[in-house]
Design an enzyme around this catalytic site. Sequence first.
Site, mmCIF file in Angstrom:
data_model
loop_
_atom_site.group_PDB
_atom_site.id
_atom_site.type_symbol
_atom_site.label_atom_id
_atom_site.label_comp_id
_atom_site.label_asym_id
_atom_site.label_seq_id
_atom_site.Cartn_x
_atom_site.Cartn_y
_atom_site.Cartn_z
ATOM 1 N N LYS A 1 68.390 41.799 22.892
ATOM 2 C CA LYS A 1 67.683 40.787 23.678
ATOM 3 C C LYS A 1 66.336 40.469 23.035
ATOM 4 C CE LYS A 1 66.225 39.960 28.478
ATOM 5 N NZ LYS A 1 66.224 40.539 29.847
ATOM 6 N N SER B 1 68.137 37.442 33.011
ATOM 7 C CA SER B 1 67.588 36.871 31.795
ATOM 8 C C SER B 1 68.238 37.388 30.523
ATOM 9 C CB SER B 1 66.079 37.134 31.729
ATOM 10 O OG SER B 1 65.805 38.523 31.648
ATOM 11 N N SER C 1 68.299 41.306 35.743
ATOM 12 C CA SER C 1 68.538 40.595 34.488
ATOM 13 C C SER C 1 69.627 41.187 33.599
ATOM 14 C CB SER C 1 67.236 40.510 33.684
ATOM 15 O OG SER C 1 66.337 39.640 34.323
#
Length: 448
Positions: free
Chosen positions: A78, A152, A176
């Site tokens: 990420k 996210s 997330s």
Amino acid sequence: MTTWVGRTAAEIAAAVREKRTTPRQVVEEHLARIARLDTRVGAFRTVRAEAALAEADEVGARADLADLPLAGVPVAVKDNLAVRGESTRVGSAATPDTPATEDHVTVARLRAAGAVVVGLTNVPELCVFGTTEGVHGTARNPWDLTRNAGGSSGGSAAAVAAGFTPIALGNDGMGSLRIPAANCGLVTIKPGHGVVPAGISDGDWFGMSENGPLATTVEDARLMLQVLAGPDGLRPHAEAGSHRIAVSLRSPLAGITISKPYGTAVREAAGMLARAGHTVRRAEPPYPMSLGATAMAHWTAGTAVDARTLDPRLLNRRTRTHAAVGRRFVARVGGGRGREALRRRLEPFFAQYDVLLTPALARRSPKAGPWHERGWLRNILADSAYSPLTPPWNLTGWPAMAVPFGTLPSGAPCAVQLVGRPGSELQLLAVAEQLESLHPWRRTAPLD
């Protein structure tokens, strides 16, 4: 010829350790799939093709190859965690395009275990929202390309669901990991506080954000979590035996209803667990009416802290507004009183039950589109309407999982959530593994 795309991390690592394949062959196959299909999916901000192949060769030459738990396994990271030699943009034009000089500790642990970082994945700006889109791209759900992958950690989830990597690294401050995992048919676990090193942003959203795995199987999620946590990170657990499982279909946020597919998934999962010998009861956690306000204060205040050093003119309008709202709450939430009050309220419930089973989401993710160009309130309402079930467990700091279960009318995956008391990560994984064995799920989306 054996293809390694679509194989689990455990399978790939075993084959590399036994020299039935090489890290280079495995990484080449995954890079070829990314090059062919990611223009449709939007999982990656940047792909490290040459660097990944060089790193694969280094893994193949390691003297300890036979002992590496993730030998030659491609992994996506990420884009809010540092990868040496790459910039960390956190989905924003306001962040510096400066290469990191060293890996984040979680990335370093993955590499030490033999994993190869193939790229950094797309996120919404500052990892704020429950959909993933912005100046660096939009992450779509590989099972339904008309829908957003969620946020996210949306790019990381999309990468695994598309078969670009068998595992990915993400993090979870208000859902997330669990939100995109639920959308994309993946297994994930947000570990409890302190199990895996955080260091995600300035203060980790007041201690709510945790790093964790995204995987297609419970075995891979466990394997990756063990690497991330280190040898002393996970509390031992006797996985055999029955558990006291509470089942709740109520949204923690007032006024939000659970759609039929997610309610059905929970009921069917509960029935399977009861037939497997667990004590399963309908029981509602005593969520306070103030939970929505508490969650909003922490959510916005975390963004206010993260945006302090950035040029507001380079931020999206929705991010600027989110940070502006949060500035008034920073001092209040920093003391931790709201989170401690919630823990005290919920602790008696988890003294009665070992595991809480809930829907992972209230409904499917919003359509893929330019949510970063839309107003703040529209984003807040969309996110809250479909993902109200994840924030309580960031506020408490307790472990929670998303597990695929069933399908939506579109054919995309549905999912349930498992929540436990502190230190119950391995217990949750054991229950998830039972669900996986009783109700197998398809591992990757049929993009070809």
